[in-house]
Motif scaffolding. Sequence first.
Motif, PDB file in Angstrom:
ATOM      1  N   ASN A  44      41.559 125.242 151.474  1.00  0.00           N
ATOM      2  CA  ASN A  44      42.556 125.801 150.195  1.00  0.00           C
ATOM      3  C   ASN A  44      41.945 126.931 149.513  1.00  0.00           C
ATOM      4  O   ASN A  44      40.613 126.928 149.107  1.00  0.00           O
ATOM      5  CB  ASN A  44      43.300 124.830 149.098  1.00  0.00           C
ATOM      6  N   THR A 101      53.338 138.608 139.202  1.00  0.00           N
ATOM      7  CA  THR A 101      54.094 137.304 138.915  1.00  0.00           C
ATOM      8  C   THR A 101      55.211 137.580 138.096  1.00  0.00           C
ATOM      9  O   THR A 101      56.145 137.001 137.706  1.00  0.00           O
ATOM     10  CB  THR A 101      53.172 136.231 138.488  1.00  0.00           C
ATOM     11  N   GLN A 156      48.101 130.254 135.318  1.00  0.00           N
ATOM     12  CA  GLN A 156      48.916 130.593 136.684  1.00  0.00           C
ATOM     13  C   GLN A 156      47.783 130.436 137.657  1.00  0.00           C
ATOM     14  O   GLN A 156      46.605 130.912 137.608  1.00  0.00           O
ATOM     15  CB  GLN A 156      49.367 132.019 136.778  1.00  0.00           C
ATOM     16  N   ASN A 193      47.165 130.143 141.826  1.00  0.00           N
ATOM     17  CA  ASN A 193      47.396 130.608 142.976  1.00  0.00           C
ATOM     18  C   ASN A 193      46.812 129.760 144.280  1.00  0.00           C
ATOM     19  O   ASN A 193      45.632 129.571 144.030  1.00  0.00           O
ATOM     20  CB  ASN A 193      46.968 132.285 143.310  1.00  0.00           C
ATOM     21  N   ASN A 210      46.554 129.110 148.006  1.00  0.00           N
ATOM     22  CA  ASN A 210      47.105 129.880 149.483  1.00  0.00           C
ATOM     23  C   ASN A 210      48.251 130.792 149.410  1.00  0.00           C
ATOM     24  O   ASN A 210      48.988 130.917 150.188  1.00  0.00           O
ATOM     25  CB  ASN A 210      47.371 128.603 150.480  1.00  0.00           C
ATOM     26  N   GLY A 211      48.279 131.752 148.336  1.00  0.00           N
ATOM     27  CA  GLY A 211      49.446 132.639 148.165  1.00  0.00           C
ATOM     28  C   GLY A 211      50.583 132.221 147.656  1.00  0.00           C
ATOM     29  O   GLY A 211      51.389 133.253 147.264  1.00  0.00           O
ATOM     30  N   GLU A 212      50.576 130.907 147.094  1.00  0.00           N
ATOM     31  CA  GLU A 212      51.848 130.559 146.355  1.00  0.00           C
ATOM     32  C   GLU A 212      51.333 130.342 145.051  1.00  0.00           C
ATOM     33  O   GLU A 212      50.254 129.982 144.731  1.00  0.00           O
ATOM     34  CB  GLU A 212      52.064 129.141 146.927  1.00  0.00           C
ATOM     35  N   TRP A 213      52.324 130.733 144.008  1.00  0.00           N
ATOM     36  CA  TRP A 213      52.036 130.642 142.489  1.00  0.00           C
ATOM     37  C   TRP A 213      52.652 129.416 141.960  1.00  0.00           C
ATOM     38  O   TRP A 213      53.787 129.034 142.339  1.00  0.00           O
ATOM     39  CB  TRP A 213      52.607 131.897 141.700  1.00  0.00           C
ATOM     40  N   VAL A 214      51.868 128.827 141.106  1.00  0.00           N
ATOM     41  CA  VAL A 214      52.203 127.755 140.094  1.00  0.00           C
ATOM     42  C   VAL A 214      52.069 128.429 138.911  1.00  0.00           C
ATOM     43  O   VAL A 214      51.048 128.400 138.316  1.00  0.00           O
ATOM     44  CB  VAL A 214      51.335 126.398 140.530  1.00  0.00           C
ATOM     45  N   ARG A 238      53.363 119.932 141.912  1.00  0.00           N
ATOM     46  CA  ARG A 238      53.533 121.291 142.778  1.00  0.00           C
ATOM     47  C   ARG A 238      52.168 121.478 143.251  1.00  0.00           C
ATOM     48  O   ARG A 238      52.013 122.033 144.274  1.00  0.00           O
ATOM     49  CB  ARG A 238      53.869 122.141 142.003  1.00  0.00           C
ATOM     50  N   GLU A 291      51.481 119.160 146.003  1.00  0.00           N
ATOM     51  CA  GLU A 291      52.310 119.589 147.287  1.00  0.00           C
ATOM     52  C   GLU A 291      51.719 120.716 148.078  1.00  0.00           C
ATOM     53  O   GLU A 291      51.546 120.719 149.411  1.00  0.00           O
ATOM     54  CB  GLU A 291      53.630 120.067 146.428  1.00  0.00           C
ATOM     55  N   LEU A 292      51.303 121.851 147.378  1.00  0.00           N
ATOM     56  CA  LEU A 292      50.636 123.024 147.869  1.00  0.00           C
ATOM     57  C   LEU A 292      49.322 123.006 148.534  1.00  0.00           C
ATOM     58  O   LEU A 292      48.880 123.360 149.649  1.00  0.00           O
ATOM     59  CB  LEU A 292      50.667 124.283 147.000  1.00  0.00           C
TER      60      LEU A 292
END
Length: 78
Positions: A3, A49, A56, A58, A60-64, A71, A74-75
């Motif tokens: 990751n 964002t 914040q 990141n 694997n390219g997804e923002w939380v 979350r 999950e990612l």
Amino acid sequence: MTNKVTVYSTNTCPYCTMMKNFLDQNNVAYREVNVQQDQAAANRLVQETGQMGVPQTNINGEWVLGFDPNRVSELLNA
């Protein structure tokens, strides 16, 4: 697959500390970017964002946004 995790934080943010502790406890390697000390990174973060708050993260390219361990888990397990 490894990751790719980056945490954007500030020195005074309790939720940033919670996020980093959560990742540490789950043995997740991450890179920390302190947007309080790096204005260019802070500007990039807002451009990417639309958010000014931290943490914040990141993954694997997804923002939380904020401290959201469900979350994040999950990612990381996607």
